[in-house]
Design a protein around this motif. Structure first.
Motif, short mmCIF file in Angstrom:
data_model
loop_
_atom_site.label_atom_id
_atom_site.label_comp_id
_atom_site.label_asym_id
_atom_site.label_seq_id
_atom_site.Cartn_x
_atom_site.Cartn_y
_atom_site.Cartn_z
N TYR A 22 41.67 45.02 29.90
CA TYR A 22 40.54 45.89 30.26
C TYR A 22 40.00 46.56 29.00
CZ TYR A 22 42.99 45.25 34.65
OH TYR A 22 43.63 44.69 35.73
N GLY A 23 38.72 46.85 29.01
CA GLY A 23 38.09 47.55 27.87
C GLY A 23 36.90 48.31 28.39
N TRP A 24 35.86 48.48 27.55
CA TRP A 24 34.71 49.24 27.99
C TRP A 24 33.64 48.35 28.62
CZ3 TRP A 24 33.34 53.60 23.90
CH2 TRP A 24 34.39 54.57 23.96
N GLY A 25 33.79 47.05 28.55
CA GLY A 25 32.78 46.18 29.17
C GLY A 25 33.40 45.37 30.28
N LEU A 26 32.96 44.12 30.42
CA LEU A 26 33.50 43.28 31.50
C LEU A 26 35.00 43.09 31.30
CD1 LEU A 26 30.70 40.58 31.77
CD2 LEU A 26 31.40 42.17 33.56
N PRO A 27 35.81 43.22 32.36
CA PRO A 27 37.25 42.98 32.21
C PRO A 27 37.51 41.48 32.01
CG PRO A 27 36.72 43.44 34.50
CD PRO A 27 35.46 43.61 33.73
N HIS B 160 29.96 41.69 41.42
CA HIS B 160 30.85 42.45 40.52
C HIS B 160 30.40 43.89 40.40
CE1 HIS B 160 33.67 43.28 37.38
NE2 HIS B 160 32.71 43.68 36.56
N LEU B 161 29.05 44.11 40.48
CA LEU B 161 28.56 45.45 40.13
C LEU B 161 28.37 46.36 41.35
CD1 LEU B 161 25.90 44.33 37.48
CD2 LEU B 161 28.18 45.27 37.07
N MET C 115 24.15 56.77 30.03
CA MET C 115 24.30 55.49 29.34
C MET C 115 25.74 54.98 29.42
SD MET C 115 22.53 53.15 28.08
CE MET C 115 20.90 53.64 27.56
N PRO C 116 26.79 55.81 29.17
CA PRO C 116 28.16 55.28 29.26
C PRO C 116 28.51 54.77 30.65
CG PRO C 116 28.15 57.43 28.19
CD PRO C 116 26.77 57.23 28.72
N MET C 117 27.77 55.24 31.67
CA MET C 117 28.13 54.79 33.03
C MET C 117 27.91 53.29 33.19
SD MET C 117 26.95 57.79 35.63
CE MET C 117 27.77 59.38 35.65
N PHE C 118 26.95 52.74 32.41
CA PHE C 118 26.76 51.28 32.52
C PHE C 118 28.01 50.55 32.03
CE2 PHE C 118 22.77 51.63 34.21
CZ PHE C 118 21.87 52.32 33.42
N LEU C 119 28.63 51.07 30.95
CA LEU C 119 29.85 50.43 30.44
C LEU C 119 30.96 50.53 31.49
CD1 LEU C 119 29.74 51.81 26.78
CD2 LEU C 119 29.01 49.57 27.63
N GLY D 59 30.54 50.75 34.63
CA GLY D 59 30.19 49.86 35.75
C GLY D 59 30.56 48.43 35.45
N LEU D 60 30.25 47.99 34.22
CA LEU D 60 30.60 46.60 33.86
C LEU D 60 32.11 46.41 33.91
CD1 LEU D 60 28.05 45.98 30.98
CD2 LEU D 60 28.13 44.79 33.18
N ALA D 61 32.86 47.47 33.56
CA ALA D 61 34.33 47.36 33.60
C ALA D 61 34.82 47.30 35.04
CB ALA D 61 34.95 48.57 32.90
#
Lengths: 254, 199, 601, 93
Positions: A6-11, C426-427, C486-490, C492-494
């Motif tokens: 896991y990280g800050w983008g797609l897992p 996913h989102l 803005m960080p919420m998009f990151l 969300g992608l996670a």
């Protein structure tokens, strides 16, 4: 061991078909970035060039711009491509094109307020009958002891183990409120509506310990409704499954 | 009550051809169409969702409901007659027809109350099943609309008609709008009756 | 408060041609002064007083909703840690010695959404600005139905009181999200019933209000004001009024059904065989939870366009006024607003892709969702092209209006992946969704409302707000608001799902926990950044520089009335000779040509 | 509407009586049709058809829609469109 998943983008993508969802997300975000940067730089340029300067007056003759109409048409066209080339096929694959029953592992997952009851059909491949009136603490699924099909069924709580490279068909049901069965690393998410059973499917391509998330607000314990999703080698899974069946059937023969 | 002078209250707008109150009433009826649209959508979704849906004929008293429908249709006619008699400048005939409309509306509610009472005696409550829940909610909300219409008509029967002496045109317009609302309530029942009682 | 009649009333020279008689207009005004205080300011029928009532109440609810969010951010940034200072003042049902309980967090979440949407932004944008400026910009003396207008405010007020009261009933306020999905909402404590009753009042208030807007726009336009000479602000409010009129009643129907479920134990939304906390529920069953979702989202999507359309209207006014140039593509803008209004009724199920819907239905709603993104692109593009060739003044309202454009752009663009069902897998229900709609509402609509306040404050009070405080408020709010969303998009992608009381329970959410701390700090700083605005707003009432009738030199009709306009708005009935945005017309001394100015001057 | 001539209103009143008779008859017809035990689909189609005819009679004559101005029709057209969307789409999904 957790960090690299896991990280800050797609897992990490553990699903065989997960790359399609990731590809669509990346394509859409590139499209959004191109549009936004082009449009935003035009805005900044217009603000700087036409700021109020002494002895300069705005000219009311509206120059008709050709470019924006082309850009808008281009956006509309690209959205058609996004729909027909990406979204429709991927979504119909996830919703309609289930793997063949005989080749896949069938599992039933019954969500309840703040836990996932996992129910394997056992060797006979048949799920035991369930009756809401029989639900007790020790029998969370309400399995009917009289039903022969249910005798060899293996049930666990919050523990979904699947063999790697084997398609899994999950039958989802809920006992009380709306939950949502989601495994971020598998790019799988399916709302579980009480009163209906819905099916979803996935296929893991890598072993490891991951987590099941409840993605729909289901009460005060929604945040701790975490399930464990373990992908094991085929033989490792079989030995675990045989042990569980023995434990279950062992209890049956006195 | 001082209000700045607002045009087109009783004479129609040269371009749109309608008075303020008529356009306002039709907008209100449009929102009521969507309200009952939501309820009918609930009925359609619930009925297509379940396999066994009882036939209205077996559980509900159809002859009584037919009489009730005729009562409401008659009240619609007397309502429009009350407006027509205002156009013919006779307040007394207006009062006669408006009184009749109110009585017929009350008759409709009395029949509904009798129907509900009959069901409650047989321990059939909204909570007994989805069919009864839909029946009680739809006819109940419709009944409340009928009650609201009766109260408005009562106001126009006695206190409201004082406006006839000072501004007959505006009063006729008001009765026309009250009539539009009443006909709409009758129109909803025209759809409710077959949907709940006959299908 | 401040509508004393300084200007002496000259008897008009030319005899009155139009059908409303002059004497009664004058009489109307003299009569208005004799009214007792409570009839003139509390139960007033003057659209301006009602507009101010809506505006002030809306702003208070916005602040209240904001504080709820700031509490939530503490729990998200430091889960399980006691809230310093004010933690011990909360009752045991909410916080035990400062440590927040999950049900209280859910109450904060549900009420933050409800209060900001239904009690804050819509009353401010539609009730406040719409009520005050639609009659003025249309050239009407007042709204078509003044009594109805007053009733609509007091329905809203009662709805607001019921919503606040729901915090103090046993079991707390509504806690199943602002969407109140059954069966969870059906088995929630009594706060949910108060939420439904409060919603019923708010729905009827918006209904009565929208009725007034439609009839006023259609019937009371002054002489010469054809439909295509209406300012775009009036068009935006007109389309918004239709959305409110036709989309709210189905939610009223759904609220009636849920009230029946909760009070009369029917089971419209309760399927059979439910087992809650180990006991079989004795509801009669046969209901369908998706029925509520359909009826709710049938309203909620037009509702989000109700949030954005007035903001577009305000931004269009301010941008054209401060670039001293006619708007680019007025007709395209108007047709886009109408098309958005129409399409907004056909897209609602894109909130329900994952509820087991078939591919045919999700294909239909994906197509309509893509179609509705086109007019929004057109609206943004026309507004940016308006800047081309202008002479742009960067005062505070213009700064907020310009910032609206890119912020709403990000909000709109991030709607694309959510509108595609495949990416939505996913989102869906993650922080990506939270980032998406907050970008549209917070730096979008609320920045436009700030712009509207700074722009029209001189017209409402006759005084200007301070530019320096305004710019401090602008730049700090812009920075912190982007720091929050803005960080919420990151996240969300996670895959971090929304409405999580303690995100650190999940491994994929734990990895984004530093973002949560950063977001929370930005949220509290954003709270501080509103203090300059509050000081500026109340301070300028008394110490702001006095201004005349038209400080911004704008062309629309509200600037043809004195500031603040008296009861009945225009001392002499206005007549309109030209379009709304005749700026820098060639061959004229002044660079603006008011709509009601005669050919000569 | 309220500026009708005396003769004009007389004609209207006569039409109201006619419409009333038609509505009463149609009510009895729809009850009779429901007793015919038709196949499920035809029963719905028949009942809805009769209801629509009755509704248009009430709307056309009693609510004067037949003589109304275009702005009311524009309003009702869009309302009816969204009414249909709300009625049909949830059941399809």
């Amino acid at each position: 061991m957790q960090e690299k998943y896991y990280g800050w983008g797609l897992p990490v993508d553990v699903s065989v078909h997960g790359w399609q969802v990731d590809q669509l997300i990346v394509v859409v975000h590139v499209f959004m970035a191109v549009l936004f940067i082009g449009w935003f730089s035009f805005l900044i340029y217009a603000l700087i060039r036409f700021r109020q300067k002494p002895a300069h007056q705005a000219d009311a003759r509206a120059r008709h711009f050709k470019l924006p109409t082309y850009v808008e048409a281009g956006v509309a066209l690209f959205e058609v491509v996004l729909l027909c080339a990406f979204s429709f096929p991927i979504f119909s694959q996830a919703r309609n094109e289930f793997p063949r029953e005989d080749k896949a592992l069938k599992v039933r997952v019954v969500a309840e307020q703040f836990a996932w009851n996992v129910h394997y059909p056992g060797k006979d491949g048949l799920f035991g009958r369930m009756d809401p009136k029989l639900i007790k603490a020790v029998n969370p699924l309400g399995l009917d002891p009289a039903d022969p099909a249910g005798r060899d069924d293996v049930t666990t709580v919050n523990q979904l183990r699947v063999p790697v490279h084997t398609p899994v068909i999950v039958e989802l049901a809920s006992k009380d409120v709306i939950h949502s069965f989601a495994i971020p690393v598998m790019r799988v998410k399916q709302d579980v509506i009480p009163g209906q059973t819905v099916r979803s499917w996935f296929e893991a391509k890598q072993t490891g310990n991951f987590q099941i998330v409840c993605a729909q607000l289901c009460g005060l314990g929604h945040y701790r409704m975490r399930g464990f999703f373990t992908v094991q080698d085929k033989d490792e899974f079989r030995t675990w499954f045989d042990a569980e069946t023995a434990k279950k059937t062992g209890q049956k023969q006195p | 009550m001082s209000t700045a002078v607002i045009p087109y209250i009783s004479e129609s707008h040269p371009v749109t051809g309608v008075t303020n109150s008529k356009l306002g009433t039709w907008c209100f009826l449009a929102s009521e169409v969507m309200l009952f649209g939501g309820l009918f959508s609930a009925y359609v979704l619930l009925r297509t969702g379940t396999l066994e849906w009882p036939h209205g004929k077996e559980l509900l008293n159809v002859p009584l409901a037919t009489v009730n429908t005729l009562v409401l249709i008659t009240s619609s006619v007397t309502m429009v007659m009350s407006w027509a008699s205002l156009v013919m400048k006779s307040l007394s005939r207006y009062r006669f027809f408006m009184g009749l409309t109110i009585l017929l509306g009350l008759a409709f509610l009395v029949v509904k109350a009798f129907e509900y009472g009959h069901k409650f005696q047989h321990h059939l409550f909204p909570s007994t099943g989805t069919f009864y829940a839909v029946y009680f909610t739809l006819t109940g909300l419709h009944g409340l609309h009928v009650l609201g219409g009766i109260l408005v008509n009562l106001y126009f029967l006695v206190p409201g008609s004082r406006l006839w002496r000072t501004n007959p045109e505006q009063f006729t317009g008001r009765i026309e709008c009250a009539g539009l609302y009443w006909h709409f309530v009758d129109l909803v029942w025209i759809f409710l009756f077959p949907v709940l009682y006959l299908l | 408060m401040n509508s004393e009649l300084g200007s002496t009333l000259k008897r008009p020279k030319r005899p009155d041609k139009s059908n409303h008689k002059m004497e009664s207009l004058m009489g109307g005004r003299r009569e208005n002064e004799k009214l007792p205080f409570w009839r003139r300011y509390i139960f007033s029928q003057d659209h301006k007083v009602i507009g101010i009532q809506y505006g002030i109440t809306g702003l208070c609810f916005l602040l209240f909703g904001f504080t709820l969010m700031m509490l939530m951010r503490w729990q998200l940034a430091y889960p399980g840690k006691p809230l310093p200072l004010i933690g011990q003042f909360f009752p045991e049902t909410a916080m035990i010695s400062g440590i927040m309980l999950p049900e209280f967090y859910n109450q904060l979440g549900a009420m933050h959404g409800t209060i900001m949407v239904f009690l804050g932004v819509v009353p401010l944008a539609v009730g406040g600005f719409g009520n005050y400026f639609l009659p003025l910009q249309v050239g009407a003396p007042d709204m078509a139905f003044p009594k109805l207008n007053m009733v609509s405010y007091w329905f809203y007020f009662v709805g607001g009181v019921v919503m606040i009261a729901s915090f103090f009933v046993p079991g707390g306020a509504a806690q199943s999200g602002w969407t109140s999905y059954p069966p969870l909402a059906d088995i929630a404590p009594t706060g949910q019933t108060l939420w439904l009753v409060g919603m019923a009042f708010l729905i009827n208030s918006s209904l009565l209000g929208s009725l007034n807007f439609i009839v006023t726009t259609v019937q009371l336009r002054t002489e010469g004001m054809s439909f295509f000479r209406l300012p775009f602000f009036v068009w935006a409010q007109f389309v918004t009024a239709f959305l409110l009129l036709l989309a709210f009643p189905p939610l009223m129907a759904a609220a009636v059904l849920q009230l029946m479920d909760r009070l009369a134990h029917t089971s419209f939304f309760m399927p059979s065989g439910l087992v809650v906390a180990g006991k079989v529920l004795e509801a009669s069953g046969g209901g369908n939870p998706l029925l509520w979702q359909h009826l709710f989202w049938f309203l909620a999507h037009p509702e989000v366009y109700v949030l954005i359309l007035p903001a577009m209207g305000i931004v269009a006014e301010i941008i054209t006024c401060n670039t001293r140039k006619p708007i680019y593509g007025y007709k395209a803008l108007v047709y886009s607003a109408l098309f958005i209004g129409f399409m907004s009724f056909l897209v609602w199920a894109h909130h329900m892709y994952l509820t087991g819907m078939g591919t045919k239905m999700s294909a239909f709603f994906q197509i309509t969702t893509m179609i509705i993104s086109i007019p929004s692109v057109i609206v943004l593009t026309t507004m940016v092209l308006t800047l081309w060739g202008g002479s742009i003044r960067f005062n505070t309202p213009m700064l907020f209006a310009i910032a609206f454009l890119p912020m709403f752009g990000i909000g709109g663009l991030t709607g694309l992946p959510l509108g595609l069902a495949a990416a939505d897998i996913h989102l869906h229900d993650t922080y990506y969704v939270i980032g998406h709609f907050h970008y549209v509402v917070a730096p979008g609509t609320i920045f436009a409302l700030f712009a509207g306040i700074y722009h029209w404050f001189p017209k409402i009070t006759g005084r200007r707000m301070s530019e320096t405080l305004g710019k401090i408020h602008f730049w700090s709010s812009l920075a912190f608001i982007n720091g929050i969303f803005m960080p919420m998009f990151l996240q969300g992608l996670a895959g971090v799902s929304r409405r999580l009381f303690d995100p650190t329970q999940y491994a994929h959410a734990l990895s984004t926990q530093p973002l949560n701390v950063f977001i929370s700090i930005c949220a509290w700083l954003l709270g501080l950044a509103q203090i300059p605005f509050i000081l500026n707003f109340f301070g300028s009432l008394f110490w702001g520089r006095r201004t005349g009738q038209n400080p911004w030199e704008a062309t629309t009709l509200e600037w043809a009335a004195p500031s603040p306009p008296p009861h009945g708005n225009f001392p002499k009935p206005v007549r309109v000779y030209r379009g709304p945005y005749e700026y820098s017309a060639p061959g004229r001394k002044k660079d603006f040509w008011p709509q009601n100015a005669l050919e000569a001057d | 509407m309220s500026a009708l001539s005396h003769g004009g209103i007389r004609r209207h009143v006569r039409s109201y009586i006619g419409v009333f008779a038609a509505l009463a008859v149609l009510t009895l017809v729809t009850v009779a049709v429901s007793n015919l035990r038709l196949a499920f689909f035809f029963a719905i189609a028949a009942a809805l058809l009769i209801a629509v005819v009755k509704a248009s009679l009430v709307a056309g004559f009693f609510m004067h829609l037949a003589f109304e101005r275009v702005i009311i029709f524009v309003l009702l057209f869009f309302t009816f469109l969204f009414f249909l969307a709300l009625l049909i789409l949830p059941a399809l999904s």
